[in-house]
Design an enzyme around this catalytic site. Structure first.
Site, short mmCIF file in Angstrom:
data_model
loop_
_atom_site.label_atom_id
_atom_site.label_comp_id
_atom_site.label_asym_id
_atom_site.label_seq_id
_atom_site.Cartn_x
_atom_site.Cartn_y
_atom_site.Cartn_z
N GLY A 4 0.77 -1.24 0.00
CA GLY A 4 0.00 0.00 0.00
C GLY A 4 0.80 1.28 0.00
O GLY A 4 0.26 2.35 0.26
N CYS A 61 8.36 -2.57 -11.44
CA CYS A 61 9.72 -2.36 -10.91
C CYS A 61 10.69 -3.16 -11.78
O CYS A 61 11.58 -3.83 -11.28
CB CYS A 61 9.81 -2.74 -9.44
SG CYS A 61 9.21 -4.38 -9.03
#
Length: 383
Positions: free
Chosen positions: A228, A337
């Site tokens: 989160g 990523c």
């Protein structure tokens, strides 16, 4: 523990990892079985293991074997440590070197020199071009620690002062003052007042820079929220209704406490329980993680071509799913990523080719040469 005993422990753990155990569980098992090891010993052994995983192929070449012992011998030669002072066989030190281990070799193949799997090299070079080698070499070093200042609670200057009182030194990023690089005292963060009081959150620089480019007004869906971090960052910037969702709700277990600490409100959605339209949908999709291999170096060696192909299919599916939650005039942020074009620009381009009602507004790739972790953002708008 002596330096030699720490290396002996690292040899044992690395052998388990090379046999197939993930790095973190292997370290945890050793730690639980080694009550004699203090916190400094555990940290030092962890550093030896992770440093060797980052440089697995080059260290194995220097040590003459893809074993824990070969990697530690390679470490000694790489760092200019005389092996005979470590491999003594005395006390808890590893046994002395055999005659065959006396010969010094050097990394010869490109994959050994860059510490990359051979199968990945063509994709790596095609994706990064002239930066392929310097980025690969940068990923062999330990990642810096970055903090995001929670602007709902404080200012960058006040956060830095609070951290300093707990012995943690930081430096702000030149282009993003709310991003602080920890230069001293990183291991004190979890117990610091600044962290406990929600003044700062751990978040790498690259996603911080990406989030700073996103519109943070109106409703927000963080579709693959994980822990989160992006939902927290955007909520702190003033996003309205913030909904966090992840197919594995366990990843969000700490998010309510983190949101309370940060002074923001985030609603958790059950798996598959998202409905409605949002002004911004963030899809930080599952990926190879190639941009974060400094932090999870064993993942570099577990990834296969088949894994990458499966991940690309998942990414395309999530992107199409995410598009259905974007309100007219709203934005879709596709993130990974990864440093690989196949997961980044190629994936965004394929999405746009099959979704004519979306247009590309911004596309950025970050790397250790330009920011910190490898990270990608494609920001699109629904017409």
């Amino acid at each position: 523990m002596t330096p030699a005993a720490r290396i002996a422990a690292a040899i044992q753990i690395l052998d388990r990892i090379l046999a197939g155990d993930p790095a973190e569980p292997a370290l945890l098992r050793w730690s639980r079985a080694s009550r004699f090891a203090g916190s400094g010993d555990r940290a030092a052994v962890r550093d030896l293991v992770f440093d060797s995983l980052r440089r697995l192929r080059s260290r194995a070449a220097l040590g003459g074997a893809m074993t824990g012992r070969g990697l530690m011998l390679g470490l000694c030669r790489d760092e200019g440590i005389e092996p005979s002072t470590i491999f003594t066989g005395e006390g808890h030190a590893p046994p002395p070197l055999a005659p065959a281990e006396q010969a010094v070799t050097a990394p010869g193949r490109v994959g050994e020199r860059l510490d990359l799997p051979d199968w990945l090299l063509p994709l790596w070079q095609q994706s990064l071009g002239d930066e392929a080698e310097p980025v690969a070499l940068a990923l062999r070093d330990r990642a810096p620690v970055w903090l995001r200042v929670n602007l709902r609670r404080t200012t960058p200057e006040a956060a830095a002062a609070a951290l300093d009182r707990d012995g943690i030194a930081v430096a702000p990023h030149a282009a993003l003052a709310s991003a602080l690089r920890v230069t001293q005292g990183a291991r004190r963060l979890a117990s610091s007042a600044a962290y406990r009081d929600g003044l700062v959150e751990l978040q790498d620089l690259s996603p911080q820079l990406a989030c700073a480019l996103l519109p943070a007004q109106g409703s927000l869906l963080d579709l693959c929220a994980g822990g989160g971090g992006k939902a927290l960052a955007l909520a702190a910037r003033g996003a309205g209704l913030v909904v966090a969702h992840d197919i594995d709700p366990g990843r969000m277990a700490d998010l309510p406490n983190r949101a309370e600490r940060a002074g923001v409100r985030i609603r958790l959605a059950a798996p598959g329980g998202v409905s409605g339209r949002f002004d911004l949908v963030v899809a930080d999709v599952p990926c190879s993680g190639s941009g974060t291999w400094r932090r999870t170096p064993d993942a570099k060696w577990r990834l296969t071509a088949a894994d990458l192909a499966r991940l690309q299919q998942t990414q395309a599916q999530i992107l199409d799913q995410a598009a259905g939650f974007v309100a007219p005039g709203g934005h879709l942020a596709y993130m990974t990523c990864s440093l690989l074009n196949a997961e980044n620009a190629d994936q965004a381009g394929a999405f746009l080719s099959r979704n004519a009602h979306f247009s590309l507004l911004e596309q950025r790739r970050y790397s250790p040469l330009t920011a910190s972790d490898g990270f990608f953002l494609a920001l699109m708008r629904r017409c």
